[in-house]
Design a protein around this motif. Structure first.
Motif, PDB file in Angstrom:
ATOM      1  N   GLY A 111     -36.069 134.912  33.263  1.00  0.00           N
ATOM      2  CA  GLY A 111     -35.355 135.237  32.178  1.00  0.00           C
ATOM      3  C   GLY A 111     -35.040 133.833  31.543  1.00  0.00           C
ATOM      4  O   GLY A 111     -35.100 132.770  31.933  1.00  0.00           O
ATOM      5  N   GLY A 112     -35.556 134.145  29.887  1.00  0.00           N
ATOM      6  CA  GLY A 112     -35.622 132.822  29.198  1.00  0.00           C
ATOM      7  C   GLY A 112     -36.967 132.021  29.530  1.00  0.00           C
ATOM      8  O   GLY A 112     -37.767 132.322  30.101  1.00  0.00           O
ATOM      9  N   ASN A 113     -36.732 130.992  29.052  1.00  0.00           N
ATOM     10  CA  ASN A 113     -37.925 129.940  29.227  1.00  0.00           C
ATOM     11  C   ASN A 113     -37.936 129.111  30.500  1.00  0.00           C
ATOM     12  O   ASN A 113     -37.209 128.050  30.654  1.00  0.00           O
ATOM     13  CB  ASN A 113     -37.965 128.902  27.957  1.00  0.00           C
ATOM     14  N   THR A 114     -38.371 129.691  31.438  1.00  0.00           N
ATOM     15  CA  THR A 114     -38.262 129.177  32.907  1.00  0.00           C
ATOM     16  C   THR A 114     -39.355 128.015  32.998  1.00  0.00           C
ATOM     17  O   THR A 114     -39.502 127.393  34.026  1.00  0.00           O
ATOM     18  CB  THR A 114     -38.337 130.288  33.846  1.00  0.00           C
ATOM     19  N   ILE A 115     -40.551 127.644  32.307  1.00  0.00           N
ATOM     20  CA  ILE A 115     -41.372 127.122  32.466  1.00  0.00           C
ATOM     21  C   ILE A 115     -41.277 125.466  32.693  1.00  0.00           C
ATOM     22  O   ILE A 115     -41.662 125.015  33.855  1.00  0.00           O
ATOM     23  CB  ILE A 115     -42.376 126.893  31.191  1.00  0.00           C
ATOM     24  N   PRO A 116     -40.405 125.071  31.986  1.00  0.00           N
ATOM     25  CA  PRO A 116     -40.002 123.466  32.424  1.00  0.00           C
ATOM     26  C   PRO A 116     -39.240 123.297  33.683  1.00  0.00           C
ATOM     27  O   PRO A 116     -39.670 122.230  34.569  1.00  0.00           O
ATOM     28  CB  PRO A 116     -38.896 123.236  31.186  1.00  0.00           C
ATOM     29  N   THR A 117     -38.312 124.169  34.048  1.00  0.00           N
ATOM     30  CA  THR A 117     -37.795 124.145  35.460  1.00  0.00           C
ATOM     31  C   THR A 117     -39.015 124.430  36.645  1.00  0.00           C
ATOM     32  O   THR A 117     -39.195 123.757  37.376  1.00  0.00           O
ATOM     33  CB  THR A 117     -36.655 125.333  35.483  1.00  0.00           C
ATOM     34  N   ALA A 118     -39.753 125.437  36.074  1.00  0.00           N
ATOM     35  CA  ALA A 118     -40.742 125.568  37.103  1.00  0.00           C
ATOM     36  C   ALA A 118     -41.563 124.441  37.448  1.00  0.00           C
ATOM     37  O   ALA A 118     -42.173 123.816  38.564  1.00  0.00           O
ATOM     38  CB  ALA A 118     -41.601 126.608  36.822  1.00  0.00           C
ATOM     39  N   ALA A 119     -42.089 123.632  36.332  1.00  0.00           N
ATOM     40  CA  ALA A 119     -42.885 122.526  36.330  1.00  0.00           C
ATOM     41  C   ALA A 119     -42.315 121.527  36.879  1.00  0.00           C
ATOM     42  O   ALA A 119     -42.827 121.008  37.899  1.00  0.00           O
ATOM     43  CB  ALA A 119     -43.133 122.284  34.928  1.00  0.00           C
ATOM     44  N   LYS A 120     -40.928 121.311  37.038  1.00  0.00           N
ATOM     45  CA  LYS A 120     -40.176 120.316  37.673  1.00  0.00           C
ATOM     46  C   LYS A 120     -40.046 120.657  39.174  1.00  0.00           C
ATOM     47  O   LYS A 120     -40.489 119.614  40.003  1.00  0.00           O
ATOM     48  CB  LYS A 120     -38.733 120.138  37.212  1.00  0.00           C
ATOM     49  N   ILE A 121     -40.085 121.914  39.683  1.00  0.00           N
ATOM     50  CA  ILE A 121     -39.956 122.314  41.109  1.00  0.00           C
ATOM     51  C   ILE A 121     -41.271 122.236  41.598  1.00  0.00           C
ATOM     52  O   ILE A 121     -41.381 121.413  42.734  1.00  0.00           O
ATOM     53  CB  ILE A 121     -39.607 123.721  41.127  1.00  0.00           C
ATOM     54  N   ILE A 122     -42.571 122.323  40.721  1.00  0.00           N
ATOM     55  CA  ILE A 122     -43.832 122.263  41.210  1.00  0.00           C
ATOM     56  C   ILE A 122     -44.079 120.604  41.662  1.00  0.00           C
ATOM     57  O   ILE A 122     -44.544 120.137  42.738  1.00  0.00           O
ATOM     58  CB  ILE A 122     -44.949 122.653  40.458  1.00  0.00           C
ATOM     59  N   LYS A 123     -43.798 119.881  40.593  1.00  0.00           N
ATOM     60  CA  LYS A 123     -43.911 118.409  40.821  1.00  0.00           C
ATOM     61  C   LYS A 123     -43.112 117.899  41.955  1.00  0.00           C
ATOM     62  O   LYS A 123     -43.637 117.038  42.544  1.00  0.00           O
ATOM     63  CB  LYS A 123     -43.311 117.745  39.510  1.00  0.00           C
ATOM     64  N   LYS A 124     -41.700 118.155  42.060  1.00  0.00           N
ATOM     65  CA  LYS A 124     -41.209 117.895  43.207  1.00  0.00           C
ATOM     66  C   LYS A 124     -41.741 118.203  44.726  1.00  0.00           C
ATOM     67  O   LYS A 124     -41.868 117.414  45.584  1.00  0.00           O
ATOM     68  CB  LYS A 124     -39.662 118.317  43.284  1.00  0.00           C
ATOM     69  N   ALA A 125     -42.319 119.453  44.700  1.00  0.00           N
ATOM     70  CA  ALA A 125     -42.912 119.775  46.025  1.00  0.00           C
ATOM     71  C   ALA A 125     -44.233 119.102  46.172  1.00  0.00           C
ATOM     72  O   ALA A 125     -44.194 118.953  47.301  1.00  0.00           O
ATOM     73  CB  ALA A 125     -43.126 121.489  45.762  1.00  0.00           C
ATOM     74  N   HIS A 126     -45.014 118.924  45.117  1.00  0.00           N
ATOM     75  CA  HIS A 126     -46.132 118.132  45.364  1.00  0.00           C
ATOM     76  C   HIS A 126     -45.891 116.917  45.723  1.00  0.00           C
ATOM     77  O   HIS A 126     -46.499 116.233  46.633  1.00  0.00           O
ATOM     78  CB  HIS A 126     -47.038 117.980  44.092  1.00  0.00           C
ATOM     79  N   GLU A 127     -44.858 116.263  45.241  1.00  0.00           N
ATOM     80  CA  GLU A 127     -44.357 115.029  45.672  1.00  0.00           C
ATOM     81  C   GLU A 127     -43.984 114.646  47.357  1.00  0.00           C
ATOM     82  O   GLU A 127     -44.162 113.833  47.902  1.00  0.00           O
ATOM     83  CB  GLU A 127     -43.031 114.330  44.751  1.00  0.00           C
ATOM     84  N   ASN A 128     -43.513 115.991  47.709  1.00  0.00           N
ATOM     85  CA  ASN A 128     -43.060 116.211  49.121  1.00  0.00           C
ATOM     86  C   ASN A 128     -44.377 116.474  49.722  1.00  0.00           C
ATOM     87  O   ASN A 128     -44.154 116.499  51.252  1.00  0.00           O
ATOM     88  CB  ASN A 128     -42.037 117.218  49.269  1.00  0.00           C
ATOM     89  N   GLY A 129     -45.568 116.666  49.284  1.00  0.00           N
ATOM     90  CA  GLY A 129     -46.741 116.996  50.055  1.00  0.00           C
ATOM     91  C   GLY A 129     -46.759 118.739  50.449  1.00  0.00           C
ATOM     92  O   GLY A 129     -47.418 119.078  51.353  1.00  0.00           O
TER      93      GLY A 129
END
Length: 214
Positions: A111-129
């Motif tokens: 729904g809508g432009n979810t890309i910026p939110t998805a990118a933040k989630i991915i970056k946080k997950a990768h930060e967590n390993g």
């Protein structure tokens, strides 16, 4: 010997389901049914409530006006020491990004432009390993080929992949797509959602097994 092997096949690790709409519910139901393994903990993160148009939820017995993420917890009646389902009735934002804690993070927001939110989630997950996967264009009738590969392996023809790359996501993120988008004038049928959810489940399990073996 067989009994010993069976006893060792227990749920291990955790999976976050971020976004729990029509696709997320299908994926969640798949995950709670896994036998002899799978995740020990499933965290569902979604702040939306069920509406009259959420037919798949209503068919499964959900009530209009209740939180979507609570419904998987209601469906999963496993003992919590076998498989725990945690419901977080919030939408992910920059303020609560620390809610992302799973070994594997499945992104199914829409729904809508979810890309910026998805990118933040991915970056946080990768930060967590953690390991991540998500979708990038899944419109279709149901007989479309589902493409599954790392974001680094795509060419420039997928606009959702291109937008993720602009946000800094260039590798170590698994993408599932039919390469069909809203611009193509094709609907999203229950059949394509079933196929995508089944593939997401398989790929999430592969990543979880890989993570558990590290």
């Amino acid at each position: 010997m067989i009994q010993e092997m069976e006893n060792n096949l227990i749920p291990k690790g955790s999976i976050d389901l971020v976004g729990f709409g029509r696709l997320g519910l299908r994926t969640g139901i798949n995950l709670i049914q896994i036998h002899r393994g799978g995740p020990a903990k499933i965290t569902v993160i979604d702040g939306q409530k069920i509406s009259e148009s959420d037919i798949i939820f209503l068919l499964k017995g959900a009530e209009v006006g209740t939180y979507k993420s609570d419904f998987l917890k209601k469906l999963s009646i496993h003992p919590s020491d076998f498989r725990e389902v945690v419901s977080i009735t919030e939408d992910i934002s920059e303020e609560n990004i620390d809610l992302i804690t799973g070994d594997v993070v499945v992104i199914e927001i829409a729904g809508g432009n979810t890309i910026p939110t998805a990118a933040k989630i991915i970056k946080k997950a990768h930060e967590n390993g953690s390991k991540t996967l998500g979708t990038a264009g899944i419109f279709g009738i149901g007989d479309e080929k589902i493409i599954v590969k790392d974001i680094s392996e795509f060419d420039d023809s997928n606009p959702a992949v291109n937008e993720l790359r602009k946000e800094g996501i260039t590798k170590d993120h698994l993408v599932l797509t039919t390469n069909t988008f809203i611009r193509d004038g094709i609907p999203i049928t229950p059949y394509v959602l079933d196929n995508i959810a089944n593939t997401l489940t398989k790929e999430a399990l592969k990543l979880l097994i890989e993570k558990n073996n590290e």
